[in-house]
Motif scaffolding. Sequence first.
Motif, PDB file in Angstrom:
ATOM      1  N   ARG A  28     -23.729 -39.233 -20.061  1.00  0.00           N
ATOM      2  CA  ARG A  28     -24.306 -39.205 -21.413  1.00  0.00           C
ATOM      3  C   ARG A  28     -24.590 -37.763 -21.845  1.00  0.00           C
ATOM      4  O   ARG A  28     -24.366 -37.398 -23.005  1.00  0.00           O
ATOM      5  CB  ARG A  28     -25.589 -40.039 -21.433  1.00  0.00           C
ATOM      6  N   ARG A  57     -35.081 -41.084 -25.117  1.00  0.00           N
ATOM      7  CA  ARG A  57     -34.850 -41.825 -26.357  1.00  0.00           C
ATOM      8  C   ARG A  57     -33.446 -42.426 -26.324  1.00  0.00           C
ATOM      9  O   ARG A  57     -32.491 -41.766 -25.880  1.00  0.00           O
ATOM     10  CB  ARG A  57     -34.981 -40.897 -27.568  1.00  0.00           C
ATOM     11  N   PRO A  58     -33.282 -43.644 -26.780  1.00  0.00           N
ATOM     12  CA  PRO A  58     -31.963 -44.292 -26.702  1.00  0.00           C
ATOM     13  C   PRO A  58     -30.850 -43.474 -27.337  1.00  0.00           C
ATOM     14  O   PRO A  58     -29.728 -43.463 -26.843  1.00  0.00           O
ATOM     15  CB  PRO A  58     -32.176 -45.620 -27.429  1.00  0.00           C
ATOM     16  N   GLU A  59     -31.145 -42.781 -28.436  1.00  0.00           N
ATOM     17  CA  GLU A  59     -30.106 -42.005 -29.100  1.00  0.00           C
ATOM     18  C   GLU A  59     -29.731 -40.741 -28.325  1.00  0.00           C
ATOM     19  O   GLU A  59     -28.715 -40.100 -28.609  1.00  0.00           O
ATOM     20  CB  GLU A  59     -30.537 -41.626 -30.519  1.00  0.00           C
ATOM     21  N   ASN A  94     -22.990 -36.015 -25.163  1.00  0.00           N
ATOM     22  CA  ASN A  94     -23.801 -35.381 -26.208  1.00  0.00           C
ATOM     23  C   ASN A  94     -23.338 -33.948 -26.455  1.00  0.00           C
ATOM     24  O   ASN A  94     -23.321 -33.466 -27.597  1.00  0.00           O
ATOM     25  CB  ASN A  94     -25.269 -35.405 -25.816  1.00  0.00           C
TER      26      ASN A  94
END
Length: 399
Positions: free
Chosen positions: A346, A253-255, A350
């Motif tokens: 990424r 998912r992009p988020e 996160n």
Amino acid sequence: MTDLFWPGDHLAGDLMSDEAFLAAMIAVERAWLGCLVDAGIAPADARADLSVADGDAEEIARRADVDGNPVSALVAILRDRSDPTAARWLHRGLTSQDVLDTALIICVRDVLIRVGVECAAQIRALADLAERHRGAPALARTLTQAALPATMGAKIARWLDGVLDAAEPLADLRMSLPVQVGGAVGTLAATTELAGSVDGALALGDALADELILAPTTPWHTTRSPVTRIGDALVTCCDAWGHIAADVATGSRPEVGELAEGSGGGSSTMPHKHNPVRSVLIRRAALTAGPFGATLHIASAASVDERSDGAWHAEWATLRALARRTVVAAAHMSDLVSGLRVDEARAAANLAAADGLLAEQRTMSELTGRTTLPDYTGAADRLVEATLDRARRFLEESS
């Protein structure tokens, strides 16, 4: 085969197709006829290759409606087209369940071989991913929420454990697939008459198993654990792949942005999308595999008398659908893990953005009075190594 209702079905090729099933039934009849000749029960000129029924699947399927299974129609065609001696001895001592069950087992063997090959490829790819991203910091989540620090290697190793759990029993299962020889009610009565003794009848069953490279066993007409074991093995594979696919779909998912399929699919109206199509199709198989397995268990539990009135019949198409869909999911999973992209940056971002992750660590420190460790990933690296060792052993033993 093609199936517009199940994209990717072509990846299973001819496995469990009508043609493959027909060829397997013919192989059983041919092998049995040869066993009768080799035992001196039937004359030498009764031996036949029985290829006269090749290509008659559609005709046999239509005629199967009369007796409720395709064997009677097949035997009628074979006798009609074979020479008189072969026709006289054909199918003697067998019953339709012997031929159908053994043919199903032959078809399943090819499925298990293919799934085993795919699992080995997945284990290699996942082991490489786990090693490559072994120490990459990542956020572990429980019940969809941020939980604790972890590593990408630990996540991938859990995927790998699931595939190993599914793959390890496949080889043993493939080597123990049983022949079915029992005659009309599973007592070998007709075969005993043909052979002249109980020992001779049992020897014929063993000879058929040897000829077809199956395991000799006593009749299992209404003891259907051979079928449910196969179903369970296939469902277990789909379970493991479904877990991976769900994690990849969520992680792409992009988020979140931690994972991406190597070759995602597009949208007919939204050109910006990079859909995790492999994950979607794998999850589809995982969501539907369990009910197929349950149907096989329900059919087994509903077995009655010496041949079931409907429960046996419910197995055939169920097993075919489960087997073909498992093969398709296996191919999709091999493609997915071989091209999977992991975004370590990424994942680290996160993790850094999550709040409250060290509350548990502080509690443990207060209890022990010891200084806290820097990353709070516990035994993650050691656990990854244990899984990698397991994968190496599996690949060495299966090579």
